[in-house]
Design an enzyme around this catalytic site. Structure first.
Site, PDB file in Angstrom:
ATOM      1  N   CYS A 134      13.798 -13.268  27.089  1.00 29.83           N
ATOM      2  CA  CYS A 134      14.497 -12.512  26.040  1.00 29.83           C
ATOM      3  C   CYS A 134      14.957 -11.149  26.561  1.00 29.83           C
ATOM      4  O   CYS A 134      14.169 -10.207  26.642  1.00 29.83           O
ATOM      5  CB  CYS A 134      13.585 -12.327  24.834  1.00 29.83           C
ATOM      6  SG  CYS A 134      14.352 -11.373  23.531  1.00 29.83           S
ATOM      7  N   CYS A 137      14.628  -8.261  24.014  1.00 20.79           N
ATOM      8  CA  CYS A 137      13.250  -7.771  23.802  1.00 20.79           C
ATOM      9  C   CYS A 137      12.768  -6.950  24.995  1.00 20.79           C
ATOM     10  O   CYS A 137      12.116  -5.927  24.823  1.00 20.79           O
ATOM     11  CB  CYS A 137      12.267  -8.916  23.625  1.00 20.79           C
ATOM     12  SG  CYS A 137      12.861 -10.291  22.687  1.00 20.79           S
ATOM     13  N   ASP A 138      13.042  -7.420  26.208  1.00 25.43           N
ATOM     14  CA  ASP A 138      12.384  -6.855  27.393  1.00 25.43           C
ATOM     15  C   ASP A 138      13.307  -6.070  28.333  1.00 25.43           C
ATOM     16  O   ASP A 138      12.830  -5.473  29.300  1.00 25.43           O
ATOM     17  CB  ASP A 138      11.710  -7.988  28.196  1.00 25.43           C
ATOM     18  CG  ASP A 138      10.666  -8.709  27.353  1.00 25.43           C
ATOM     19  OD1 ASP A 138      10.050  -8.051  26.498  1.00 25.43           O
ATOM     20  OD2 ASP A 138      10.492  -9.928  27.535  1.00 25.43           O
TER      21      ASP A 138
END
Ligand code: NAP
Length: 304
Positions: A134, A137-138
């Protein structure tokens, strides 16, 4: 006893809930991870009718609010199996979580899909230690660093574009010489000076100690192996269904998708399916919403 239990609070499931509530049905939605489903991880949606541009998380929050305002009940639990009982021509379905059993007259399975994995040695070990599924997200953890994205669909292209804004260098590793993702995204990537295409190439090995530090790549055209040093690898190679819990009650196809046509009816009368988890040609936000409406109205007809 609920009129309808919906499994999955993504676009398909929450749209179905809105339609069912507006028809006065008692609805319970199960979600095992986050409401909104995969779209939460999309940085920008620009192809949904009448919404020129919206972030995935924002979109998901709005849809959740809409379903909740209509009176849908949410339960954060995983359904592990569905059983049925039939008496005097009336069916009751039982949705079983680890600790509880919930009863309903009908079910809509909108369980979505999960990230496909590379299937390489140490993939689990490096997951969260340099390897991510992701970018939204990261990605922030790799500001100013060298990263690679693997995949050739719109997700990989979007991820590479997203990362190119903050990472020092982005390799886009794809196993063929052409992308299946949107051409517009490919053109935007070509304009980025810090993006390098690594075509016709497969990742053969994940290298590192505690964290991922390099990948070994095999060029299928030249039959050469090379090592790319990096701090982050983002895997964006598509999605797979996760319907094992339902295999004893509805028919799945060879790939594990729930068999259903555009009417969203499964092999079991009273169980409907919506969104990416079913057999279909086009898996998009708009088609997930459409499925939610179709499945809900089919459930209303069944309940009448
Ligand atoms: P996808 O379209 O299925 O693409 C998966 C990519 O991963 C393909 O390029 C495939 O290669 C590659 N791949 C599959 N297995 C692999 C493996 N084991 N090793 C290496 N590469 C592998 O998946 P997606 O990109 O996640 O997109 C899913 C859906 O969401 C699509 O319908 C897409 O259009 C949509 N989407 C739309 C947007 C948007 O902005 N409109 C953004 C994201 C996603 P091959 O090409 O060689 O098969």
């Amino acid at each position: 006893m609920y009129d309808t239990i919906i499994i999955g609070a993504g676009t398909a499931g929450m749209t179905a809930a809105i339609y069912l509530r507006r028809a006065g049905k008692k609805v319970l939605i199960f979600e095992r991870e986050n409401t909104g489903g995969q779209i939460v991880y999309s940085p920008k949606i620009e192809n949904y009718p009448a919404i020129a541009s919206i972030g995935g998380a924002d979109y998901a929050m709005r849809l959740f609010g809409q379903a909740e305002n209509q009176g849908a009940q949410f339960e954060f639990d995983e359904i592990l199996s569905i059983k049925k009982e039939e008496a005097k021509g009336e069916k009751t379905f039982f949705a079983l979580s680890g600790s509880k059993t919930y009863e309903a007259k009908s079910i809509i399975i909108a369980s979505g899909v999960k990230h496909r994995r590379l299937g390489l040695e140490h993939e689990n070990k490096f997951s969260g230690a340099g390897l991510s599924y992701c970018a939204v997200c990261d990605g922030a953890f790799f500001k100013g660093k060298t990263v690679a994205v693997v995949g050739g669909g719109s997700t990989a292209l979007t991820d590479a574009l997203f990362l190119s804004n903050t990472s020092k260098k982005v390799y886009l590793i794809h196993r063929r010489d052409g992308f299946r993702g949107e051409r517009r995204l490919v053109e935007s990537l070509k304009e980025k000076e810090n993006v390098e295409f690594v075509m016709n190439s497969e990742i053969k090995e994940l290298i590192g100690g505690e964290t991922l530090s390099a990948v070994k790549v095999f060029d299928k055209k030249t039959a050469q192996e090379s090592v790319i040093t990096l701090q982050g690898l983002f895997v964006a190679i598509g999605f797979l269904p996760a319907n094992a819990a339902f295999k004893d009650i509805v028919a799945l196809d060879g790939d594990g998708y729930i068999e259903a046509r555009e009417d969203c009816k499964t092999s079991e009368a009273g169980i409907f399916t919506a969104g990416d988890c079913r057999t279909k040609e086009v898996r998009q936000l708009a088609t997930a919403a459409a499925d939610g409406a179709v499945a809900a109205l089919a459930a209303c007809k069944y309940l009448a």
